[in-house]
Write a protein that holds these residues in place. Structure first.
Motif, PDB file in Angstrom:
ATOM      1  N   LEU A   1     -18.712  19.230 -46.209  1.00 16.16           N
ATOM      2  CA  LEU A   1     -18.760  20.507 -45.506  1.00 16.16           C
ATOM      3  C   LEU A   1     -20.167  21.086 -45.583  1.00 16.16           C
ATOM      4  CD1 LEU A   1     -15.380  22.028 -46.783  1.00 16.16           C
ATOM      5  CD2 LEU A   1     -15.803  20.644 -44.738  1.00 16.16           C
ATOM      6  N   GLY A   2     -20.783  21.245 -44.428  1.00 18.23           N
ATOM      7  CA  GLY A   2     -22.135  21.802 -44.389  1.00 18.23           C
ATOM      8  C   GLY A   2     -22.120  23.317 -44.359  1.00 18.23           C
ATOM      9  N   GLU A   3     -23.307  23.905 -44.378  1.00 17.17           N
ATOM     10  CA  GLU A   3     -23.442  25.354 -44.310  1.00 17.17           C
ATOM     11  C   GLU A   3     -23.348  25.792 -42.849  1.00 17.17           C
ATOM     12  OE1 GLU A   3     -23.654  27.545 -46.699  1.00 17.17           O
ATOM     13  OE2 GLU A   3     -23.545  26.037 -48.286  1.00 17.17           O
ATOM     14  N   VAL A   4     -22.147  26.208 -42.461  1.00 15.98           N
ATOM     15  CA  VAL A   4     -21.949  26.578 -41.058  1.00 15.98           C
ATOM     16  C   VAL A   4     -21.773  28.084 -40.873  1.00 15.98           C
ATOM     17  CG1 VAL A   4     -20.969  24.338 -40.451  1.00 15.98           C
ATOM     18  CG2 VAL A   4     -19.460  26.146 -41.271  1.00 15.98           C
ATOM     19  N   GLY A   5     -21.554  28.823 -41.956  1.00 18.68           N
ATOM     20  CA  GLY A   5     -21.414  30.269 -41.856  1.00 18.68           C
ATOM     21  C   GLY A   5     -20.058  30.676 -41.311  1.00 18.68           C
ATOM     22  N   LEU A   6     -19.980  31.902 -40.865  1.00 19.46           N
ATOM     23  CA  LEU A   6     -18.735  32.459 -40.361  1.00 19.46           C
ATOM     24  C   LEU A   6     -18.680  32.357 -38.838  1.00 19.46           C
ATOM     25  CD1 LEU A   6     -18.447  35.679 -42.561  1.00 19.46           C
ATOM     26  CD2 LEU A   6     -17.414  33.435 -42.947  1.00 19.46           C
ATOM     27  N   LEU A   7     -17.455  32.220 -38.332  1.00 21.97           N
ATOM     28  CA  LEU A   7     -17.224  32.141 -36.895  1.00 21.97           C
ATOM     29  C   LEU A   7     -16.249  33.237 -36.491  1.00 21.97           C
ATOM     30  CD1 LEU A   7     -18.145  29.179 -37.728  1.00 21.97           C
ATOM     31  CD2 LEU A   7     -16.899  28.400 -35.712  1.00 21.97           C
ATOM     32  N   VAL A   8     -16.157  33.474 -35.194  1.00 21.75           N
ATOM     33  CA  VAL A   8     -15.178  34.398 -34.653  1.00 21.75           C
ATOM     34  C   VAL A   8     -14.281  33.627 -33.698  1.00 21.75           C
ATOM     35  CG1 VAL A   8     -14.807  36.425 -33.207  1.00 21.75           C
ATOM     36  CG2 VAL A   8     -16.641  36.421 -34.912  1.00 21.75           C
ATOM     37  N   GLY A   9     -13.008  33.720 -33.936  1.00 22.39           N
ATOM     38  CA  GLY A   9     -12.049  33.004 -33.097  1.00 22.39           C
ATOM     39  C   GLY A   9     -10.650  33.194 -33.635  1.00 22.39           C
ATOM     40  N   ARG A  10      -9.836  32.190 -33.468  1.00 23.21           N
ATOM     41  CA  ARG A  10      -8.463  32.205 -33.956  1.00 23.21           C
ATOM     42  C   ARG A  10      -8.318  31.131 -35.028  1.00 23.21           C
ATOM     43  NH1 ARG A  10      -5.311  33.072 -28.133  1.00 23.21           N
ATOM     44  NH2 ARG A  10      -5.404  35.359 -28.178  1.00 23.21           N
ATOM     45  N   PRO A  11      -8.452  31.493 -36.284  1.00 22.92           N
ATOM     46  CA  PRO A  11      -8.495  30.490 -37.353  1.00 22.92           C
ATOM     47  C   PRO A  11      -7.216  29.689 -37.489  1.00 22.92           C
ATOM     48  CG  PRO A  11      -8.376  32.719 -38.248  1.00 22.92           C
ATOM     49  CD  PRO A  11      -8.640  32.855 -36.791  1.00 22.92           C
ATOM     50  N   ARG A  12      -6.049  30.329 -37.256  1.00 20.20           N
ATOM     51  CA  ARG A  12      -4.808  29.583 -37.424  1.00 20.20           C
ATOM     52  C   ARG A  12      -4.715  28.449 -36.399  1.00 20.20           C
ATOM     53  NH1 ARG A  12      -1.247  33.653 -37.283  1.00 20.20           N
ATOM     54  NH2 ARG A  12      -0.132  33.147 -35.377  1.00 20.20           N
ATOM     55  N   GLN A  13      -5.233  28.676 -35.201  1.00 23.29           N
ATOM     56  CA  GLN A  13      -5.253  27.609 -34.206  1.00 23.29           C
ATOM     57  C   GLN A  13      -6.187  26.480 -34.630  1.00 23.29           C
ATOM     58  OE1 GLN A  13      -6.178  29.225 -30.363  1.00 23.29           O
ATOM     59  NE2 GLN A  13      -4.228  30.331 -30.170  1.00 23.29           N
ATOM     60  N   ILE A  14      -7.307  26.838 -35.232  1.00 22.88           N
ATOM     61  CA  ILE A  14      -8.242  25.818 -35.712  1.00 22.88           C
ATOM     62  C   ILE A  14      -7.571  24.960 -36.776  1.00 22.88           C
ATOM     63  CG2 ILE A  14     -10.462  25.409 -36.823  1.00 22.88           C
ATOM     64  CD1 ILE A  14     -10.650  26.438 -33.952  1.00 22.88           C
ATOM     65  N   VAL A  15      -6.843  25.590 -37.692  1.00 26.47           N
ATOM     66  CA  VAL A  15      -6.138  24.835 -38.728  1.00 26.47           C
ATOM     67  C   VAL A  15      -5.096  23.920 -38.087  1.00 26.47           C
ATOM     68  CG1 VAL A  15      -4.613  25.023 -40.730  1.00 26.47           C
ATOM     69  CG2 VAL A  15      -6.536  26.587 -40.486  1.00 26.47           C
ATOM     70  N   GLN A  16      -4.391  24.427 -37.086  1.00 23.86           N
ATOM     71  CA  GLN A  16      -3.374  23.610 -36.412  1.00 23.86           C
ATOM     72  C   GLN A  16      -3.996  22.362 -35.801  1.00 23.86           C
ATOM     73  OE1 GLN A  16      -1.112  25.764 -33.492  1.00 23.86           O
ATOM     74  NE2 GLN A  16      -0.162  23.927 -32.639  1.00 23.86           N
ATOM     75  N   VAL A  17      -5.136  22.520 -35.161  1.00 26.36           N
ATOM     76  CA  VAL A  17      -5.816  21.377 -34.551  1.00 26.36           C
ATOM     77  C   VAL A  17      -6.278  20.390 -35.624  1.00 26.36           C
ATOM     78  CG1 VAL A  17      -7.827  20.662 -33.215  1.00 26.36           C
ATOM     79  CG2 VAL A  17      -6.521  22.681 -32.527  1.00 26.36           C
ATOM     80  N   LEU A  18      -6.893  20.912 -36.690  1.00 33.55           N
ATOM     81  CA  LEU A  18      -7.402  20.030 -37.744  1.00 33.55           C
ATOM     82  C   LEU A  18      -6.269  19.282 -38.438  1.00 33.55           C
ATOM     83  CD1 LEU A  18     -10.193  22.271 -39.329  1.00 33.55           C
ATOM     84  CD2 LEU A  18     -10.430  20.403 -37.685  1.00 33.55           C
ATOM     85  N   VAL A  19      -5.153  19.965 -38.686  1.00 33.39           N
ATOM     86  CA  VAL A  19      -4.015  19.291 -39.324  1.00 33.39           C
ATOM     87  C   VAL A  19      -3.519  18.152 -38.436  1.00 33.39           C
ATOM     88  CG1 VAL A  19      -1.588  19.572 -39.982  1.00 33.39           C
ATOM     89  CG2 VAL A  19      -3.278  21.248 -40.714  1.00 33.39           C
ATOM     90  N   ASN A  20      -3.414  18.414 -37.138  1.00 33.80           N
ATOM     91  CA  ASN A  20      -2.954  17.373 -36.223  1.00 33.80           C
ATOM     92  C   ASN A  20      -3.896  16.173 -36.227  1.00 33.80           C
ATOM     93  OD1 ASN A  20      -3.105  16.210 -33.196  1.00 33.80           O
ATOM     94  ND2 ASN A  20      -1.011  16.894 -33.633  1.00 33.80           N
ATOM     95  N   LEU A  21      -5.193  16.423 -36.176  1.00 34.13           N
ATOM     96  CA  LEU A  21      -6.158  15.328 -36.160  1.00 34.13           C
ATOM     97  C   LEU A  21      -6.177  14.576 -37.485  1.00 34.13           C
ATOM     98  CD1 LEU A  21      -9.142  16.998 -34.241  1.00 34.13           C
ATOM     99  CD2 LEU A  21      -7.368  15.483 -33.342  1.00 34.13           C
ATOM    100  N   LEU A  22      -6.058  15.291 -38.599  1.00 27.30           N
ATOM    101  CA  LEU A  22      -6.042  14.629 -39.901  1.00 27.30           C
ATOM    102  C   LEU A  22      -4.785  13.774 -40.073  1.00 27.30           C
ATOM    103  CD1 LEU A  22      -7.380  17.551 -42.123  1.00 27.30           C
ATOM    104  CD2 LEU A  22      -8.531  15.365 -41.704  1.00 27.30           C
ATOM    105  N   VAL A  23      -3.642  14.293 -39.646  1.00 34.02           N
ATOM    106  CA  VAL A  23      -2.395  13.516 -39.742  1.00 34.02           C
ATOM    107  C   VAL A  23      -2.499  12.260 -38.882  1.00 34.02           C
ATOM    108  CG1 VAL A  23       0.056  13.523 -39.156  1.00 34.02           C
ATOM    109  CG2 VAL A  23      -0.943  15.469 -40.362  1.00 34.02           C
ATOM    110  N   ASN A  24      -3.021  12.397 -37.651  1.00 31.02           N
ATOM    111  CA  ASN A  24      -3.198  11.226 -36.786  1.00 31.02           C
ATOM    112  C   ASN A  24      -4.131  10.209 -37.423  1.00 31.02           C
ATOM    113  OD1 ASN A  24      -1.522  12.347 -34.887  1.00 31.02           O
ATOM    114  ND2 ASN A  24      -3.156  12.992 -33.508  1.00 31.02           N
ATOM    115  N   ALA A  25      -5.220  10.695 -38.018  1.00 28.63           N
ATOM    116  CA  ALA A  25      -6.169   9.785 -38.670  1.00 28.63           C
ATOM    117  C   ALA A  25      -5.507   9.065 -39.837  1.00 28.63           C
ATOM    118  CB  ALA A  25      -7.396  10.563 -39.140  1.00 28.63           C
TER     119      ALA A  25
END
Length: 441
Positions: free
Chosen positions: A307-331
Motif C-alpha cells: 500500500l503506497g501513500e495515496v492520501g484521502l479520497l472522496v467517494g463512496r467507500p463501501r462501494q470501493i470495498v465491495q469491488v475490491l472484495v469481488n476482485l480479491l475473491v475472483n483472484a
C-alpha cells in the motif's frame, strides 16, 4: 415453470411436395384420361387408341413413382415423367385429334410439373414447347394451343407464387417459435439468477445481523481482557506464569480480539443496504478491510500487500470495498495453492490506482471481451451468477473511474482500478455547496 414449446414444423423439400401431391395428381390424370376416352364412344378404333395410350402413360407414371425413383435421381425421374406425358397426350392428339378435353391436360400438367426445385420452370417450358409444336405441325387450330398455353402459364405462376408465400409464412412461424423458445430459455435463466441474487441478498442481511449480534459480546470480551491486562501490569510482583501472560499471552489475545472486532465492523459496513453518501475515506484502510473480508478465499495462496501513500479520497467507500472484495475473491478462486495474489495502491497523476494481480489461470481474449457483460460467467453452476464484475464496473464508472484488465491464459490476470481523488458526482455536488477539503497524502 415455463411451458415447453410445441414441436417446430419442418420446411417441406421438393421431394416431399411431389410425394404429397402424387395420389391426387394420379386420380386427376385417371379422370381426365377416362373423359378423353369416353368422348370417342362409337368410334371404337379411336377409343382403343386413346385408352391404350392413356393406360401406358398412367402405367409409366406409376412405375416412375414406385419403382424407378429408387435408382434414379428425383430430377431425372421428373424429366422422364414429363417426356412420357408429352408422348402420351401428343400421341392421342395426332391419332384422334386435338379436342378441348385433350387440351385440358396442358394446365393440369403444370400442376404436376410444379415443384420447389430449380428445374421445374425449365421442364414446364419444355413441356409447353413440345406440345404446342406437335399440335401446330399436325394442323391443329392455332388458337387452341395459344389459349391453353396462356392458361397453363398463369396457373403455373399462381401456384408457384402461392407456394412461395406459404413457404415464407411457414419459415416466419418457425423463426417466431425459435425466438419464443430462446426468450423462454433466457427468462428461465434470469428467473433462476434472480432467485440466486435474492438468496445472496438474504445472506448479506443475515451476515449483517450476525455481525451485529457478535459485536455486543465482543465488546464485553474486549473490555474484560483489557481490564485484566491493565490490572496485571500494575502488580509490582507477579509469578512467572502470570508474567508470561502479561508479556506475551494477553497482548497477543488483545491483538486477536482487535482483528475480530475489525472483521465484524467490516462485515456490518459491507452488508448494509442503505444508500451510501459521498464521504472522505482512506483508500488504504478500505483495501485492508477488503482483505480481511476476503481472507477466507485467500488462505490457500500467498498474499502480498503493498500500500503506497495515496492520501484521502472522496467517494463512496463501501462501494470501493465491495469491488475490491469481488476482485480479491475472483483472484483467490483463480489461483492455485502455489500462486500469489498481490494487492497494491499507488498514486498516478491526479488520481490513484488499485492493482489486484494474481498468478492464476488467466483468461482468453473471448472471455475478456465479455467480462463485464451481466450474467456472463465461466465459473461452474453454483459458483457465481456473472453479476460481480458487471456491478463492479458500474460502481467504479459511477464514481468517475475505470477498470483496466490485462490477462493471458496460464499467466494470470491483473485488474487495475483508476480512481479520481474526488469522485465526479461528488465534485459536481460540492461545487453547489461548501466544497471538499482533502488531506495531503
Amino acid at each position: 415453470m415455463s411451458a415447453t414449446p410445441a414441436e417446430t414444423p419442418q420446411v417441406l423439400n421438393p421431394e416431399q411436395v411431389v410425394r404429397g401431391l402424387h395420389p391426387l395428381m394420379m386420380a386427376g390424370s385417371f379422370i381426365l384420361s377416362l373423359a378423353v376416352t369416353l368422348q370417342y364412344v362409337g368410334q371404337w378404333r379411336l377409343m382403343a387408341w386413346a385408352f391404350g395410350l392413356s393406360v401406358l402413360r398412367i402405367l409409366a407414371n406409376v412405375l416412375l413413382s414406385k419403382v424407378f425413383n429408387r435408382w434414379l435421381a428425383p430430377n431425372t425421374v421428373e424429366w422422364i415423367r414429363m417426356v412420357c406425358n408429352v408422348s402420351g397426350v401428343a400421341g392421342i392428339g395426332l391419332i384422334a385429334g386435338w379436342s378441348l378435353l385433350l387440351w385440358i391436360y396442358i394446365p393440369f400438367a403444370m400442376l404436376w410439373i410444379f415443384g420447389m426445385e430449380g428445374q421445374s420452370r425449365l421442364r414446364a417450358l419444355t413441356y409447353l414447347v413440345l406440345m404446342d409444336t406437335t399440335a401446330l405441325l399436325s394442323g391443329a387450330d392455332p388458337f387452341q394451343p395459344v389459349a391453353f398455353t396462356l392458361l397453363a402459364v398463369l396457373i403455373f405462376r399462381l401456384t408457384e407464387k402461392r407456394a412461395e408465400l406459404l413457404q415464407q409464412s411457414l419459415e416466419h412461424i418457425i423463426h417466431q417459435r425459435e425466438q419464443l423458445s430462446q426468450a423462454q430459455g433466457q427468462l428461465r435463466v434470469l428467473h433462476e439468477r434472480a432467485l440466486e441474487q435474492e438468496k445472496f441478498s438474504s445472506l448479506g442481511m443475515m451476515a449483517a445481523g450476525v455481525a451485529h449480534e457478535i459485536n455486543n459480546p465482543m465488546a464485553f470480551v474486549t473490555s474484560n481482557v483489557h481490564s485484566l491486562f491493565k490490572d496485571l501490569q500494575q502488580e509490582p510482583v507477579l509469578p512467572a506464569p502470570l508474567k508470561e501472560y502479561v508479556d506475551e499471552v494477553l497482548p497477543a489475545t488483545l491483538d486477536g480480539i482487535k482483528r475480530v472486532n475489525a472483521i465484524v465492523s467490516d462485515l456490518r459496513r459491507f452488508a448494509r443496504g442503505d444508500p451510501e453518501a459521498y464521504a472522505e475515506y482512506d483508500l488504504n484502510a478500505e483495501a485492508e478491510a477488503a482483505m480481511r473480508i476476503a481472507q477466507g478465499q485467500l488462505g490457500h495462496c500467498r498474499v502480498e500487500v503493498a500500500l503506497g501513500e495515496v492520501g484521502l479520497l472522496v467517494g463512496r467507500p463501501r462501494q470501493i470495498v465491495q469491488v475490491l472484495v469481488n476482485l480479491l475473491v475472483n483472484a483467490g478462486q483463480a489461483t492455485g495453492s502455489t500462486g500469489v495474489v498481490r494487492l497494491s495502491t499507488r498514486r498516478q497523476g491526479e488520481g490513484v490506482c488499485v492493482e489486484i494481480r494474481d498468478t492464476g489461470a488467466g483468461m482468453t481474449p473471448e472471455t475478456l471481451r465479455n467480462l463485464f457483460q451481466p450474467f456472463f460467467t465461466t465459473k461452474p453452476p453454483g459458483m457465481g451468477m456473472g453479476l460481480g464484475l458487471a456491478v463492479a464496473h458500474g460502481l467504479i464508472t459511477g464514481q468517475g473511474g475505470h477498470i483496466q484488465v490485462e490477462s493471458e491464459p496460464g499467466k494470470g490476470s491483473c485488474f487495475t482500478l483508476h480512481l479520481p481523488r474526488v469522485a465526479h458526482r461528488a465534485a459536481l455536488s460540492s461545487n453547489k455547496s461548501q466544497g471538499v477539503t482533502l488531506a495531503a497524502g
